[in-house]
Enzyme design. Sequence first.
Site, PDB file in Angstrom:
ATOM      1  N   ASP A  78      -3.892   1.107   2.695  1.00 28.03           N
ATOM      2  CA  ASP A  78      -4.636   2.139   1.960  1.00 28.03           C
ATOM      3  C   ASP A  78      -6.127   1.803   1.895  1.00 28.03           C
ATOM      4  O   ASP A  78      -6.516   0.639   1.981  1.00 28.03           O
ATOM      5  CB  ASP A  78      -4.040   2.264   0.548  1.00 28.03           C
ATOM      6  CG  ASP A  78      -4.496   3.536  -0.133  1.00 28.03           C
ATOM      7  OD1 ASP A  78      -4.785   4.530   0.568  1.00 28.03           O
ATOM      8  OD2 ASP A  78      -4.572   3.548  -1.380  1.00 28.03           O
TER       9      ASP A  78
ATOM     10  N   HIS B  56      -9.556   5.868   9.356  1.00 27.27           N
ATOM     11  CA  HIS B  56      -8.229   5.825   9.992  1.00 27.27           C
ATOM     12  C   HIS B  56      -8.324   5.211  11.395  1.00 27.27           C
ATOM     13  O   HIS B  56      -7.469   4.433  11.805  1.00 27.27           O
ATOM     14  CB  HIS B  56      -7.631   7.234  10.099  1.00 27.27           C
ATOM     15  CG  HIS B  56      -7.419   7.898   8.764  1.00 27.27           C
ATOM     16  ND1 HIS B  56      -6.912   7.227   7.683  1.00 27.27           N
ATOM     17  CD2 HIS B  56      -7.617   9.185   8.356  1.00 27.27           C
ATOM     18  CE1 HIS B  56      -6.819   8.061   6.653  1.00 27.27           C
ATOM     19  NE2 HIS B  56      -7.245   9.254   7.038  1.00 27.27           N
TER      20      HIS B  56
ATOM     21  N   THR C 176       5.417  11.332   3.009  1.00 29.01           N
ATOM     22  CA  THR C 176       5.845  12.729   2.857  1.00 29.01           C
ATOM     23  C   THR C 176       4.818  13.484   2.000  1.00 29.01           C
ATOM     24  O   THR C 176       4.621  14.685   2.171  1.00 29.01           O
ATOM     25  CB  THR C 176       7.247  12.821   2.203  1.00 29.01           C
ATOM     26  OG1 THR C 176       7.308  11.920   1.089  1.00 29.01           O
ATOM     27  CG2 THR C 176       8.351  12.471   3.164  1.00 29.01           C
TER      28      THR C 176
ATOM     29  N   LEU D 241       9.514 -10.195  16.676  1.00 23.22           N
ATOM     30  CA  LEU D 241       9.207  -9.460  15.438  1.00 23.22           C
ATOM     31  C   LEU D 241       9.766  -8.031  15.474  1.00 23.22           C
ATOM     32  O   LEU D 241       9.665  -7.342  16.488  1.00 23.22           O
ATOM     33  CB  LEU D 241       7.676  -9.393  15.282  1.00 23.22           C
ATOM     34  CG  LEU D 241       7.140  -8.554  14.122  1.00 23.22           C
ATOM     35  CD1 LEU D 241       7.334  -9.280  12.791  1.00 23.22           C
ATOM     36  CD2 LEU D 241       5.652  -8.245  14.320  1.00 23.22           C
TER      37      LEU D 241
ATOM     38  N   GLU E  56       8.198  -9.179  -4.026  1.00 21.27           N
ATOM     39  CA  GLU E  56       7.006  -9.731  -4.671  1.00 21.27           C
ATOM     40  C   GLU E  56       5.867  -8.772  -4.353  1.00 21.27           C
ATOM     41  O   GLU E  56       5.631  -8.438  -3.184  1.00 21.27           O
ATOM     42  CB  GLU E  56       6.690 -11.121  -4.111  1.00 21.27           C
ATOM     43  CG  GLU E  56       7.701 -12.168  -4.475  1.00 21.27           C
ATOM     44  CD  GLU E  56       7.770 -12.406  -5.988  1.00 21.27           C
ATOM     45  OE1 GLU E  56       6.735 -12.305  -6.662  1.00 21.27           O
ATOM     46  OE2 GLU E  56       8.885 -12.683  -6.477  1.00 21.27           O
TER      47      GLU E  56
END
Length: 253
Positions: free
Chosen positions: A17, A34, A63, A128, A199
Amino acid sequence: MGFKVPQDMKHVAIIMDGNGRWAQSRRRPRVWGHVRGSFVLSDIVEKADQIGLKSLTVYAFSTENWKRPTSEIKVLFTLLKKFVTRERSRILRNNIRFKVMGDLGDIPEHTRKLVCELEKDSANNKGLHFNVAFSYGGRDEVVRAVNKFMVENPDRLISEKDLPQYLYLPEEGDVDVLLRTGGDLRISNFLLWQSAYAELFFTNTKWPDFTTDEFEQILRSVATRERRFGAIKETCTEASLPSEMISTESLHQ
Ligand code: IPE
Ligand code: IPE
Ligand code: MG
């Protein structure tokens, strides 16, 4: 030797964010943030792989983000396509397994094809697990899971053991660390079921400024926390209370 995550830190989730504010503070349109953020993600994926994480799940489009202006939504969709195109060879070379979780039906046909191809080509990779949540909502995921279960098991009540098997990526399991950049202290409908005992870590750094060094520092610091999962540390001594405290009467005093 470089830092490696402890064994019980398998799954890290990131709410990426702060892109819009990062750009606006530089007098640029929000979408600049972005674009820059999508490059930061490439570095973080590489780092997650190096430090031995099993799974990295990132929040790219929620959403609720459908409420944004169409022009911004279009850029975010284009960036997904560009990201998949750009990262494809690196993902395959590094033995990374790639998946997108969310309502893929919302993604334009051409992008969906690229995503599906990379998912298929990386499906057997043993490195990964890199998951991108796109058009994803935690409540939506849980509701879908319950509905699917009910269709398959009309005669049975759902249990806590059943539900995770019906989530988008059942194999990923619980989230160990949920990290949010950008300074806001909320979860914004991300991985609600999976984060029950995660966490939490919030950093003020906006996503386009986030670095692999800060990522490592955060995981190092979280690794020192004691996770109790509702239990207590003492394992051997039987609890003993002074007898006057054991009477029910005294509990109500
Ligand atoms: C996160 O950055 C990316 C998405 C939600 C798609 P934002 O666009 O939310 O940036 P801020 O929080 O407005 O700065
Ligand atoms: C969460 O960020 C979603 C993503 C990072 C994709 P938002 O910026 O949409 O969250 P809110 O609106 O501040 O809760
Ligand atoms: Mg935001």
